[in-house]
Motif scaffolding. Structure first.
Motif, mmCIF file in Angstrom:
data_model
loop_
_atom_site.group_PDB
_atom_site.id
_atom_site.type_symbol
_atom_site.label_atom_id
_atom_site.label_comp_id
_atom_site.label_asym_id
_atom_site.label_seq_id
_atom_site.Cartn_x
_atom_site.Cartn_y
_atom_site.Cartn_z
ATOM 1 N N HIS A 81 0.812 -1.220 0.000
ATOM 2 C CA HIS A 81 0.000 0.000 0.000
ATOM 3 C C HIS A 81 0.847 1.272 0.000
ATOM 4 O O HIS A 81 0.308 2.368 -0.161
ATOM 5 C CB HIS A 81 -0.901 0.015 1.229
ATOM 6 C CG HIS A 81 -0.143 -0.023 2.526
ATOM 7 N ND1 HIS A 81 0.428 -1.171 3.025
ATOM 8 C CD2 HIS A 81 0.142 0.950 3.422
ATOM 9 C CE1 HIS A 81 1.032 -0.913 4.179
ATOM 10 N NE2 HIS A 81 0.875 0.381 4.441
ATOM 11 N N ILE A 82 2.155 1.164 0.166
ATOM 12 C CA ILE A 82 3.042 2.338 0.181
ATOM 13 C C ILE A 82 3.442 2.646 -1.256
ATOM 14 O O ILE A 82 4.129 1.852 -1.903
ATOM 15 C CB ILE A 82 4.272 2.078 1.063
ATOM 16 C CG1 ILE A 82 3.838 1.813 2.509
ATOM 17 C CG2 ILE A 82 5.223 3.272 1.015
ATOM 18 C CD1 ILE A 82 4.990 1.478 3.442
ATOM 19 N N ARG A 83 3.035 3.810 -1.757
ATOM 20 C CA ARG A 83 3.321 4.208 -3.129
ATOM 21 C C ARG A 83 4.476 5.190 -3.223
ATOM 22 O O ARG A 83 5.127 5.268 -4.255
ATOM 23 C CB ARG A 83 2.076 4.838 -3.756
ATOM 24 C CG ARG A 83 0.848 3.946 -3.747
ATOM 25 C CD ARG A 83 -0.361 4.702 -4.230
ATOM 26 N NE ARG A 83 -0.627 5.867 -3.387
ATOM 27 C CZ ARG A 83 -1.598 6.751 -3.614
ATOM 28 N NH1 ARG A 83 -2.393 6.588 -4.668
ATOM 29 N NH2 ARG A 83 -1.774 7.778 -2.803
ATOM 30 N N GLY A 84 4.708 5.944 -2.172
ATOM 31 C CA GLY A 84 5.781 6.925 -2.191
ATOM 32 C C GLY A 84 6.093 7.405 -0.782
ATOM 33 O O GLY A 84 5.561 6.905 0.220
ATOM 34 N N ILE A 85 6.954 8.410 -0.713
ATOM 35 C CA ILE A 85 7.378 8.934 0.586
ATOM 36 C C ILE A 85 6.225 9.631 1.300
ATOM 37 O O ILE A 85 6.210 9.722 2.528
ATOM 38 C CB ILE A 85 8.576 9.887 0.396
ATOM 39 C CG1 ILE A 85 9.751 9.114 -0.201
ATOM 40 C CG2 ILE A 85 9.002 10.517 1.714
ATOM 41 C CD1 ILE A 85 10.964 9.951 -0.463
ATOM 42 N N LYS A 86 5.236 10.123 0.545
ATOM 43 C CA LYS A 86 4.104 10.795 1.178
ATOM 44 C C LYS A 86 3.229 9.839 1.976
ATOM 45 O O LYS A 86 2.460 10.283 2.832
ATOM 46 C CB LYS A 86 3.255 11.492 0.111
ATOM 47 C CG LYS A 86 3.957 12.657 -0.561
ATOM 48 C CD LYS A 86 3.046 13.337 -1.550
ATOM 49 C CE LYS A 86 3.746 14.515 -2.210
ATOM 50 N NZ LYS A 86 2.862 15.200 -3.191
ATOM 51 N N ASP A 87 3.337 8.543 1.719
ATOM 52 C CA ASP A 87 2.513 7.560 2.427
ATOM 53 C C ASP A 87 3.144 7.083 3.726
ATOM 54 O O ASP A 87 2.561 6.223 4.399
ATOM 55 C CB ASP A 87 2.250 6.349 1.520
ATOM 56 C CG ASP A 87 1.442 6.737 0.294
ATOM 57 O OD1 ASP A 87 0.730 7.747 0.361
ATOM 58 O OD2 ASP A 87 1.538 6.033 -0.736
ATOM 59 N N ILE A 88 4.311 7.605 4.083
ATOM 60 C CA ILE A 88 4.964 7.213 5.331
ATOM 61 C C ILE A 88 5.237 8.461 6.168
ATOM 62 O O ILE A 88 5.225 9.577 5.644
ATOM 63 C CB ILE A 88 6.281 6.443 5.070
ATOM 64 C CG1 ILE A 88 7.235 7.301 4.230
ATOM 65 C CG2 ILE A 88 6.002 5.115 4.410
ATOM 66 C CD1 ILE A 88 8.570 6.651 3.962
ATOM 67 N N LYS A 89 5.479 8.255 7.464
ATOM 68 C CA LYS A 89 5.737 9.371 8.385
ATOM 69 C C LYS A 89 6.837 8.968 9.357
ATOM 70 O O LYS A 89 6.771 7.902 9.980
ATOM 71 C CB LYS A 89 4.458 9.726 9.156
ATOM 72 C CG LYS A 89 4.605 10.945 10.052
ATOM 73 C CD LYS A 89 4.827 12.202 9.232
ATOM 74 C CE LYS A 89 4.912 13.429 10.096
ATOM 75 N NZ LYS A 89 5.122 14.657 9.283
ATOM 76 N N GLU A 90 7.846 9.830 9.464
ATOM 77 C CA GLU A 90 8.925 9.568 10.411
ATOM 78 C C GLU A 90 8.445 9.864 11.830
ATOM 79 O O GLU A 90 7.867 10.925 12.092
ATOM 80 C CB GLU A 90 10.144 10.428 10.065
ATOM 81 C CG GLU A 90 11.358 10.120 10.914
ATOM 82 C CD GLU A 90 12.591 10.876 10.460
ATOM 83 O OE1 GLU A 90 13.580 10.894 11.218
ATOM 84 O OE2 GLU A 90 12.551 11.440 9.345
ATOM 85 N N LEU A 91 8.697 8.930 12.752
ATOM 86 C CA LEU A 91 8.168 9.022 14.103
ATOM 87 C C LEU A 91 9.109 9.815 15.002
ATOM 88 O O LEU A 91 10.339 9.695 14.917
ATOM 89 C CB LEU A 91 7.958 7.623 14.683
ATOM 90 C CG LEU A 91 6.983 6.718 13.915
ATOM 91 C CD1 LEU A 91 6.870 5.367 14.607
ATOM 92 C CD2 LEU A 91 5.620 7.367 13.784
#
Length: 304
Positions: A81-91
Motif C-alpha cells: 500500500h506504500i506508493r511513495g514517501i508521502k505515504d509514510i511518516k517519520e516518528l
C-alpha cells in the motif's frame, strides 16, 4: 526392543495421538512487531517510520523498496500500500532511560527484562513493548500511549504543541479490526486527494483559456493604436455625415494610410528633426565612404 529390565510402558508412549498445535510465544510475537522492521525483519533503528496502517519500518528498507519494487522480498505484502514517501511518516519517539541496549548482558550474569522497551510515552511513562496500546499523530509524527490521549484530552500535541484532529491519530500495530478501519480511512483520504487534484487541473484550464482569448482579441488593437500613434499627422481626419459611402471611403483611407506609414521611410519625413533621423542606419551619417571600407578580409578584421 524395549521393555527390558522390568520396565512398564505407559499408554501415551505406545499409542500416538494427534499432535498438539504449537502456540506462538507471546513475548516473541510482541518482540517481532515492536522491535523489528516489518519489511526487512531487522532490528528497529532510527530513523523509524510508520505507514497509514500503523506498521513500523526502518526508513532505509522502505526507501530501498521504493527505488526497486521489482526485487523479491519475503515480506513485500506489508508494504504494497506504500506508493511513495508521502505515504509514510517519520516518528518522533522518546527514548527509555532504563534501556541499556542488548550488549549490556554479554556475560549472562545479569537479569534481562524481555519486556523492557526502547521507547516510552512522554506523558505517562509507559514502555512501548506491545503490552500497552500506542498511537502516533500523522501531522507531526509524535508517539503517545492511548492512555495519555484519553486521560489528557486536548487538540494540541503534548510534545511539540502542534494541533491535530481525531482523524490524525493512527494506532501502532493494532488488531485486524483496527487495521481494517485504518485501511478504509486511507482509501477515503486518497480518493479525496484525487478529486482535489482533478478540480485544480480543471480550474487551471478554465483560467488559462479565457486569458488566452482575451490576449488574442487585444493584440490587433494594440498594434493599430501603435501605428496610429506613430504618425498622427499622416492620417487624414474623416469628416462629414455618416453613410455607407463615407464609411467605405473612411475605411479605405485608413488602410491606405497605415500601409503607407509602414512603407514610408523616416528620412523622408519633413516634420522630423535631423537628430531624430540620425538615430537610424538609413541616415547619411551612418553610411561609410569608400576610404572607410576595405577590400580584403583578415583573420581578425578590426577595421571600420
Amino acid at each position: 526392543m524395549g521393555c527390558d529390565g522390568g520396565t512398564i510402558p505407559k499408554r501415551h508412549e505406545l499409542v500416538k495421538g494427534p499432535k498438539k498445535v504449537e502456540k506462538v510465544d507471546r513475548n516473541a510475537e510482541l518482540a517481532a512487531k515492536w522491535k523489528y522492521c516489518a519489511l526487512s525483519q531487522e532490528k528497529l533503528r532510527r530513523p523509524i517510520i510508520a505507514c497509514d496502517l500503523g506498521r513500523l519500518f526502518n526508513k532505509d528498507s522502505v526507501i530501498e523498496y521504493l527505488l526497486d519494487k521489482t526485487a523479491e522480498r519475503p515480506n513485500a505484502e506489508a508494504v504494497v500500500h506504500i506508493r511513495g514517501i508521502k505515504d509514510i511518516k517519520e516518528l518522533n519517539l522518546t527514548d527509555n532511560p532504563e534501556w541499556k541496549g542488548e550488549r549490556s548482558n554479554i556475560k549472562g550474569d545479569m537479569y534481562e527484562d524481555m519486556n523492557c522497551g526502547m521507547f516510552i510515552c512522554p506523558v505517562v511513562g509507559l514502555e512501548m513493548n506491545g503490552k500497552h496500546r500506542f498511537c502516533y499523530l500523522q501531522n507531526c509524527g509524535c508517539v503517545f500511549s492511548d492512555r495519555a490521549l484519553k486521560e489528557v484530552k486536548t487538540e494540541i500535541c503534548h510534545k511539540c504543541g502542534e494541533g491535530f484532529k481525531a482523524e490524525d491519530v493512527v494506532v501502532l500495530n493494532g488488531t485486524k479490526e483496527e487495521v481494517g478501519k485504518l485501511r478504509v480511512r486511507m482509501e477515503e483520504k486518497r480518493a479525496k486527494a484525487k478529486t482535489k487534484k482533478s478540480k485544480k487541473s480543471k480550474a487551471a484550464e478554465t483560467v488559462s483559456t479565457p486569458s488566452e482569448s482575451k490576449e488574442d482579441a487585444q493584440a490587433p488593437q494594440v498594434d493599430l493604436t501603435a501605428q496610429q500613434n506613430g504618425d498622427e499627422s499622416s492620417q487624414p481626419a474623416v469628416a462629414g455625415p455618416s453613410g455607407s459611402s463615407d464609411s467605405s471611403k473612411g475605411t479605405k483611407s485608413s488602410t491606405s494610410s497605415t500601409s503607407s506609414i509602414a512603407k514610408r521611410n523616416f528620412q523622408e519625413m519633413t516634420e522630423k528633426s535631423e537628430v531624430f533621423k540620425s538615430l537610424f542606419t538609413t541616415h547619411s551619417s551612418a553610411k561609410r565612404t569608400k576610404d572607410q571600407t576595405s577590400n580584403w578580409v583578415t583573420h581578425t578584421p578590426y577595421h571600420f
